[in-house]
Write an enzyme that holds these catalytic residues in place. Sequence first.
Site, mmCIF file in Angstrom:
data_model
loop_
_atom_site.group_PDB
_atom_site.id
_atom_site.type_symbol
_atom_site.label_atom_id
_atom_site.label_comp_id
_atom_site.label_asym_id
_atom_site.label_seq_id
_atom_site.Cartn_x
_atom_site.Cartn_y
_atom_site.Cartn_z
ATOM 1 N N HIS A 69 0.821 -1.225 0.000
ATOM 2 C CA HIS A 69 0.000 0.000 0.000
ATOM 3 C C HIS A 69 0.847 1.263 0.000
ATOM 4 O O HIS A 69 0.376 2.332 -0.392
ATOM 5 C CB HIS A 69 -0.989 -0.009 1.180
ATOM 6 C CG HIS A 69 -0.394 0.336 2.504
ATOM 7 N ND1 HIS A 69 0.045 -0.636 3.391
ATOM 8 C CD2 HIS A 69 -0.166 1.528 3.109
ATOM 9 C CE1 HIS A 69 0.504 -0.043 4.479
ATOM 10 N NE2 HIS A 69 0.387 1.264 4.337
ATOM 11 N N ASP A 99 0.366 -7.602 1.445
ATOM 12 C CA ASP A 99 0.775 -6.208 1.661
ATOM 13 C C ASP A 99 2.291 -6.073 1.679
ATOM 14 O O ASP A 99 2.846 -5.246 2.414
ATOM 15 C CB ASP A 99 0.172 -5.618 2.944
ATOM 16 C CG ASP A 99 0.219 -4.082 2.942
ATOM 17 O OD1 ASP A 99 0.200 -3.497 1.850
ATOM 18 O OD2 ASP A 99 0.293 -3.479 4.031
ATOM 19 N N SER A 178 4.736 2.356 8.210
ATOM 20 C CA SER A 178 4.414 1.263 7.304
ATOM 21 C C SER A 178 5.627 0.921 6.440
ATOM 22 O O SER A 178 6.239 1.798 5.827
ATOM 23 C CB SER A 178 3.247 1.649 6.392
ATOM 24 O OG SER A 178 2.020 1.549 7.052
#
Length: 325
Positions: A69, A99, A178
């Site tokens: 993402h 992911d 992230s």
Amino acid sequence: MDTNGMGPDRSADHDPMDTYSQTVMRVAEIVTPHVAAVEVRNGHGSRALVGSGSAVVFTHDGYMLTNAHVVAGATAGSAAFANGEVTEIEIIGADLLSDLAVIRGLATTPLPAELGNAESLRVGQLVIAVGNPLGLAGSVTAGVVSGLGRSIPTRTSRGRHVIEDVIQTDAALNPGNSGGALADSRGRVVGINTAVAGTGLGLAVPINATTRRIISALMSAGRVRRAYLGLVSTPVRLPAHMALRSGQRDALRVVEVIAGSPAERAGIKPGDLVVDAGRRHVSSAESLQKLLFADAIGVPFPLTVLRSGALVDVIALPVEMSETT
């Protein structure tokens, strides 16, 4: 001060946080040099950012792991490290279901981090999250593993997806973390942090045999062909009588079934306990995930579920995982 004739009392000098703090600081020193701040764009020469996060160097020739993402919609970008080095990057490939994404530095990068194995993790174990959000090198939070083998639904601009087999921790994460590293107390990277579930919730994609297979596919082909079922699950213990009958202690409880998915068409319902999938016992999201690579696409996929005290057999027909499934 000697109060009992047995020598000085040093209990007041001992701070139980010392060992904990020293461990966290040592791991931060080990891992931080390998973690980059990443900014991505939708074309070389473009100044318009489409995403940012962190990434972890894992090979000597500059390959880095981050989240899918983080790089979604991007074709180029840059990575900056704690030592001041900056390199342009190319995006090698991304896999929405895990992911995970692989990017590569086009100039010199620091030495790789040591990858560990999340299979050795236990609930309650100390873990340290290291990110590089917005260039704030060495952003560190610490906590314990609070759950293993979870799967979570997430919604992106490209649709709704289920991320399988995540590690849950109470090491709080923010979006800039992230793609950063989740490390054990020896400084080995056992997961790639993902903040898709929201600020403050610690989740990470584990480093294990299945994700190593995904990483290898991304490096060689830029994508992973995956079979898609469309269920969200969590590991649970089977009732004692069923454990005795089936010969296994654990199963997967279906938390949610994605509308229109192969799992819904097969009749899987929230609350079902998945005991077997593909005629193999399953007890974690990874054990199911590793059965759903390219060779399972379009092939009848048998599942046995425990529902209302009875075992029910269903057949699903997995479709290929895409950006819209």
